[in-house]
Scaffold this motif. Sequence first.
Motif, PDB file in Angstrom:
ATOM      1  N   ARG A 169       0.825  -1.208   0.000  1.00  0.00           N
ATOM      2  CA  ARG A 169       0.000   0.000   0.000  1.00  0.00           C
ATOM      3  C   ARG A 169       0.864   1.265   0.000  1.00  0.00           C
ATOM      4  NH1 ARG A 169      -5.034  -1.801   3.876  1.00  0.00           N
ATOM      5  NH2 ARG A 169      -6.540  -1.569   2.217  1.00  0.00           N
ATOM      6  N   ARG A 170       0.390   2.247  -0.745  1.00  0.00           N
ATOM      7  CA  ARG A 170       1.197   3.443  -0.952  1.00  0.00           C
ATOM      8  C   ARG A 170       1.256   4.359   0.256  1.00  0.00           C
ATOM      9  NH1 ARG A 170       0.947   5.271  -7.251  1.00  0.00           N
ATOM     10  NH2 ARG A 170       1.003   3.172  -8.153  1.00  0.00           N
ATOM     11  N   ILE A 171       0.495   4.045   1.282  1.00  0.00           N
ATOM     12  CA  ILE A 171       0.631   4.792   2.533  1.00  0.00           C
ATOM     13  C   ILE A 171       2.049   4.635   3.079  1.00  0.00           C
ATOM     14  CG2 ILE A 171      -0.144   2.905   4.007  1.00  0.00           C
ATOM     15  CD1 ILE A 171      -1.522   4.975   5.778  1.00  0.00           C
ATOM     16  N   LEU A 172       2.744   3.604   2.625  1.00  0.00           N
ATOM     17  CA  LEU A 172       4.132   3.397   3.025  1.00  0.00           C
ATOM     18  C   LEU A 172       4.987   4.614   2.685  1.00  0.00           C
ATOM     19  CD1 LEU A 172       5.783   1.044   4.266  1.00  0.00           C
ATOM     20  CD2 LEU A 172       6.395   0.374   1.948  1.00  0.00           C
ATOM     21  N   ASN A 173       4.609   5.342   1.616  1.00  0.00           N
ATOM     22  CA  ASN A 173       5.353   6.537   1.228  1.00  0.00           C
ATOM     23  C   ASN A 173       5.386   7.579   2.332  1.00  0.00           C
ATOM     24  OD1 ASN A 173       5.927   5.605  -1.376  1.00  0.00           O
ATOM     25  ND2 ASN A 173       4.004   6.380  -2.200  1.00  0.00           N
ATOM     26  N   SER A 174       4.320   7.664   3.113  1.00  0.00           N
ATOM     27  CA  SER A 174       4.245   8.705   4.136  1.00  0.00           C
ATOM     28  C   SER A 174       4.947   8.293   5.425  1.00  0.00           C
ATOM     29  CB  SER A 174       2.779   9.056   4.436  1.00  0.00           C
ATOM     30  OG  SER A 174       2.124   7.996   5.106  1.00  0.00           O
ATOM     31  N   PHE A 175       5.300   7.015   5.540  1.00  0.00           N
ATOM     32  CA  PHE A 175       5.992   6.529   6.733  1.00  0.00           C
ATOM     33  C   PHE A 175       7.506   6.533   6.567  1.00  0.00           C
ATOM     34  CE2 PHE A 175       1.814   4.736   7.653  1.00  0.00           C
ATOM     35  CZ  PHE A 175       1.730   4.869   9.023  1.00  0.00           C
ATOM     36  N   VAL A 176       7.977   6.308   5.352  1.00  0.00           N
ATOM     37  CA  VAL A 176       9.408   6.131   5.120  1.00  0.00           C
ATOM     38  C   VAL A 176       9.862   7.067   4.006  1.00  0.00           C
ATOM     39  CG1 VAL A 176      11.234   4.494   4.557  1.00  0.00           C
ATOM     40  CG2 VAL A 176       9.185   3.701   5.761  1.00  0.00           C
ATOM     41  N   ASP A 177      10.783   7.980   4.335  1.00  0.00           N
ATOM     42  CA  ASP A 177      11.299   8.884   3.308  1.00  0.00           C
ATOM     43  C   ASP A 177      12.715   8.472   2.917  1.00  0.00           C
ATOM     44  OD1 ASP A 177      12.913   9.683   5.411  1.00  0.00           O
ATOM     45  OD2 ASP A 177      11.860  11.587   5.733  1.00  0.00           O
ATOM     46  N   GLY A 178      13.265   9.197   1.950  1.00  0.00           N
ATOM     47  CA  GLY A 178      14.593   8.869   1.444  1.00  0.00           C
ATOM     48  C   GLY A 178      15.675   8.956   2.503  1.00  0.00           C
ATOM     49  N   GLU A 179      15.553   9.918   3.408  1.00  0.00           N
ATOM     50  CA  GLU A 179      16.553  10.085   4.464  1.00  0.00           C
ATOM     51  C   GLU A 179      16.593   8.860   5.371  1.00  0.00           C
ATOM     52  OE1 GLU A 179      17.642  13.145   8.152  1.00  0.00           O
ATOM     53  OE2 GLU A 179      15.968  13.575   6.794  1.00  0.00           O
ATOM     54  N   PHE A 180      15.415   8.338   5.727  1.00  0.00           N
ATOM     55  CA  PHE A 180      15.361   7.154   6.578  1.00  0.00           C
ATOM     56  C   PHE A 180      16.007   5.964   5.874  1.00  0.00           C
ATOM     57  CE2 PHE A 180      13.446   3.239   8.104  1.00  0.00           C
ATOM     58  CZ  PHE A 180      13.492   3.393   9.476  1.00  0.00           C
ATOM     59  N   ILE A 181      15.722   5.810   4.571  1.00  0.00           N
ATOM     60  CA  ILE A 181      16.304   4.702   3.813  1.00  0.00           C
ATOM     61  C   ILE A 181      17.817   4.798   3.806  1.00  0.00           C
ATOM     62  CG2 ILE A 181      16.535   3.694   1.514  1.00  0.00           C
ATOM     63  CD1 ILE A 181      13.630   4.388   1.006  1.00  0.00           C
ATOM     64  N   ASN A 182      18.340   5.998   3.552  1.00  0.00           N
ATOM     65  CA  ASN A 182      19.789   6.189   3.509  1.00  0.00           C
ATOM     66  C   ASN A 182      20.435   5.877   4.849  1.00  0.00           C
ATOM     67  OD1 ASN A 182      19.654   6.966   0.821  1.00  0.00           O
ATOM     68  ND2 ASN A 182      19.518   9.144   1.302  1.00  0.00           N
ATOM     69  N   GLU A 183      19.811   6.349   5.927  1.00  0.00           N
ATOM     70  CA  GLU A 183      20.360   6.099   7.266  1.00  0.00           C
ATOM     71  C   GLU A 183      20.350   4.607   7.591  1.00  0.00           C
ATOM     72  OE1 GLU A 183      18.012   8.421   9.895  1.00  0.00           O
ATOM     73  OE2 GLU A 183      18.984  10.329   9.377  1.00  0.00           O
ATOM     74  N   PHE A 184      19.276   3.927   7.215  1.00  0.00           N
ATOM     75  CA  PHE A 184      19.182   2.494   7.510  1.00  0.00           C
ATOM     76  C   PHE A 184      20.196   1.712   6.696  1.00  0.00           C
ATOM     77  CE2 PHE A 184      17.325  -1.780   7.210  1.00  0.00           C
ATOM     78  CZ  PHE A 184      17.059  -2.035   8.549  1.00  0.00           C
ATOM     79  N   GLU A 185      20.378   2.078   5.434  1.00  0.00           N
ATOM     80  CA  GLU A 185      21.344   1.375   4.598  1.00  0.00           C
ATOM     81  C   GLU A 185      22.764   1.597   5.094  1.00  0.00           C
ATOM     82  OE1 GLU A 185      20.435   2.701   0.627  1.00  0.00           O
ATOM     83  OE2 GLU A 185      19.191   0.924   0.273  1.00  0.00           O
ATOM     84  N   GLU A 186      23.033   2.773   5.643  1.00  0.00           N
ATOM     85  CA  GLU A 186      24.360   3.029   6.215  1.00  0.00           C
ATOM     86  C   GLU A 186      24.574   2.147   7.443  1.00  0.00           C
ATOM     87  OE1 GLU A 186      28.126   4.440   7.040  1.00  0.00           O
ATOM     88  OE2 GLU A 186      26.920   4.491   5.205  1.00  0.00           O
ATOM     89  N   LYS A 187      23.546   1.960   8.249  1.00  0.00           N
ATOM     90  CA  LYS A 187      23.651   1.063   9.404  1.00  0.00           C
ATOM     91  C   LYS A 187      23.898  -0.371   8.956  1.00  0.00           C
ATOM     92  CE  LYS A 187      20.700   3.784  12.492  1.00  0.00           C
ATOM     93  NZ  LYS A 187      19.408   3.830  13.248  1.00  0.00           N
ATOM     94  N   LEU A 188      23.241  -0.778   7.858  1.00  0.00           N
ATOM     95  CA  LEU A 188      23.465  -2.118   7.327  1.00  0.00           C
ATOM     96  C   LEU A 188      24.907  -2.278   6.857  1.00  0.00           C
ATOM     97  CD1 LEU A 188      20.281  -2.906   5.182  1.00  0.00           C
ATOM     98  CD2 LEU A 188      20.927  -3.929   7.366  1.00  0.00           C
ATOM     99  N   ARG A 189      25.426  -1.239   6.209  1.00  0.00           N
ATOM    100  CA  ARG A 189      26.807  -1.293   5.718  1.00  0.00           C
ATOM    101  C   ARG A 189      27.792  -1.412   6.881  1.00  0.00           C
ATOM    102  NH1 ARG A 189      31.286   1.651   4.242  1.00  0.00           N
ATOM    103  NH2 ARG A 189      30.576   3.443   5.441  1.00  0.00           N
ATOM    104  N   GLN A 190      27.564  -0.627   7.920  1.00  0.00           N
ATOM    105  CA  GLN A 190      28.440  -0.672   9.084  1.00  0.00           C
ATOM    106  C   GLN A 190      28.353  -2.029   9.774  1.00  0.00           C
ATOM    107  OE1 GLN A 190      30.675   1.531   9.915  1.00  0.00           O
ATOM    108  NE2 GLN A 190      30.077   2.935   8.278  1.00  0.00           N
TER     109      GLN A 190
END
Length: 205
Positions: A169-190
Amino acid sequence: MDIAQIEKAQVLGALYKGPLFQQQDNPVRDRLWRLLLKHQNGVRKHVAEWGGDLELDEAEGYARFIELDVDEDIREQLPTIIEKRQLNYPTTLLVVLLRKQLIEHQRFSTETMLRTNRADIHEQLTNFLNAGQTDEAKVRDRIDESINTLERYGLLRSLGNEGEEYEVRRILNSFVDGEFINEFEEKLRQYALTYFKQDPDHDAD
């Protein structure tokens, strides 16, 4: 209490429980959605008194309460209108993966609905969750639990077929923005660098 007040109370009761979706195949939800559109000004006025607002996207067919930014000392005096839900790691990971798929789908696909299924979700998450795990059944259970959590929160909707397909569902767009994705991916990398104890420029064998 007149009819309008009763109708508005029904809508408020539904929204306090979580997001409300337009579902023409569900008579109860469809009626609540139509009542929301009818009384949206009154709903906004009501929730504004508690430091919140109504996020309503008619095109995507969803609505939810959001909290406005206010001073912390004021926020402490206001009632909580949104239940805070702490997602565990597998569920957060699933949210990020689905959000990225949604971005790609909206950018390149002509289909209005993004579909996924339980098997695909298992395949994607297993690669992340298997590190350090020897109990495959436990990993599968954690993934199923995450799927069920997102379905319960309204971010996934079962399409009710044997392939266990879901609408993202596209309501997911309002919960997760690009900044959150970037921060989470950086945590995964670390995490990966720590787990495998390798230099960032060192290729894994």
